[in-house]
Design an enzyme around this catalytic site. Structure first.
Site, PDB file in Angstrom:
ATOM      1  N   SER A 183      49.842 -27.536  22.138  1.00 41.21           N
ATOM      2  CA  SER A 183      50.486 -26.312  22.617  1.00 41.21           C
ATOM      3  C   SER A 183      51.761 -26.043  21.831  1.00 41.21           C
ATOM      4  O   SER A 183      52.493 -26.976  21.477  1.00 41.21           O
ATOM      5  CB  SER A 183      50.832 -26.437  24.106  1.00 41.21           C
ATOM      6  OG  SER A 183      51.602 -25.324  24.536  1.00 41.21           O
TER       7      SER A 183
ATOM      8  N   TYR B 200      53.883 -30.363  31.495  1.00 39.75           N
ATOM      9  CA  TYR B 200      52.801 -29.890  30.627  1.00 39.75           C
ATOM     10  C   TYR B 200      53.146 -30.117  29.160  1.00 39.75           C
ATOM     11  O   TYR B 200      52.315 -30.591  28.377  1.00 39.75           O
ATOM     12  CB  TYR B 200      52.548 -28.409  30.896  1.00 39.75           C
ATOM     13  CG  TYR B 200      51.433 -27.823  30.069  1.00 39.75           C
ATOM     14  CD1 TYR B 200      50.100 -28.080  30.384  1.00 39.75           C
ATOM     15  CD2 TYR B 200      51.704 -26.990  28.986  1.00 39.75           C
ATOM     16  CE1 TYR B 200      49.072 -27.540  29.629  1.00 39.75           C
ATOM     17  CE2 TYR B 200      50.683 -26.449  28.226  1.00 39.75           C
ATOM     18  CZ  TYR B 200      49.367 -26.724  28.548  1.00 39.75           C
ATOM     19  OH  TYR B 200      48.342 -26.199  27.797  1.00 39.75           O
TER      20      TYR B 200
END
Length: 247
Positions: A143, A156
């Site tokens: 990400s 996350y």
């Protein structure tokens, strides 16, 4: 280098029934790959993916697999090999998200997130490292949040930082195998996972951060995955950021 023709190559895509994984499944199938759609629970969405592929004369099967369970992951790879004879490309797109300021995040949520995103990557990459044929590729989904340092995303982002680290090390551990290992790190992408809980104003603000002034699409990420899966044989041990220039 021995790279088989794309018409006979086999790809496993975890998280392949929705979001970026679904876009990857459809793109690789359109490129001539035999595709194994890995999914956890939603058979309906997996079947929908298969229908799209078959209507376009592609070849795909769906296999339920929990990426946190090594036995289940073994069965996923076994199923691919039984059906298609081997594995050339593994795209690990399965993942979960939990959002909260670090001080407020329920640690049970953290445990689940790390189990899926980190342990799941280990379990899938272990089988990929053992089974992907010469000329193949392993592609993990990281990400761009590892660069954004966005409040609320500590858990996350930490998990995706681990995915990036695993990717870089595995590429070096597979020296001499003629198997590339890379990660794609999308920026804000209009998937159900990302859109959930965000109002229109928030989405507009996030979209404006990139010079291209829009959110990414699952297809944007799938284009990069397809490149890494096939012709990009000299790209190895890299994390490629696909975020419209936001960072």
């Amino acid at each position: 280098m021995t790279t088989s023709n794309s018409a006979t190559r086999v790809a496993i895509v975890t998280g392949g029934s929705r979001g970026i994984g679904r876009a990857v499944v459809e793109r690789l199938a359109s490129d001539g790959y035999h595709v194994v759609v890995g999914y956890r629970e939603n058979r309906t969405e997996a079947e929908a993916a298969l229908q799209v592929i078959r209507e376009a004369d592609g070849n795909a099967i769906a296999i339920a697999a929990d990426v946190t369970d090594e036995t289940s992951v073994v069965e996923l790879f076994d199923g691919a090999e039984r059906e298609f004879g081997g594995v050339d490309v593994v795209v690990h797109a399965a993942g979960v998200m939990a959002l909260a300021p670090l001080a407020d995040l329920d640690l049970d949520q953290l445990d689940r997130l790390l189990r899926v995103n980190v342990r799941g990557t280990f379990a899938v990459d272990q089988q990929a490292a053992r089974r992907v044929r010469p000329g193949g590729a392993i592609i993990n989904l990281s990400s761009s949040l590892t660069r954004f340092a966005r409040p609320g995303y500590a858990a996350y982002t930490a998990s995706k930082g681990a995915v990036s680290a695993i990717t870089l090390i595995l590429a070096r551990e597979l020296r001499g195998r003629d198997v590339t290992v890379n990660a794609v790190a999308p920026g804000p992408t209009a998937t159900a996972l990302f859109l959930e809980g965000k109002d229109e104003q928030t989405l507009a603000q996030i979209a404006a951060e990139a010079p291209l002034e829009r959110l990414g699409t699952p297809q944007d990420a799938a284009e990069l995955v397809a490149f890494l899966a096939g012709p990009a044989r000299w790209i190895n041990g890299q994390v490629l950021f696909a975020n419209g220039g936001a960072i």
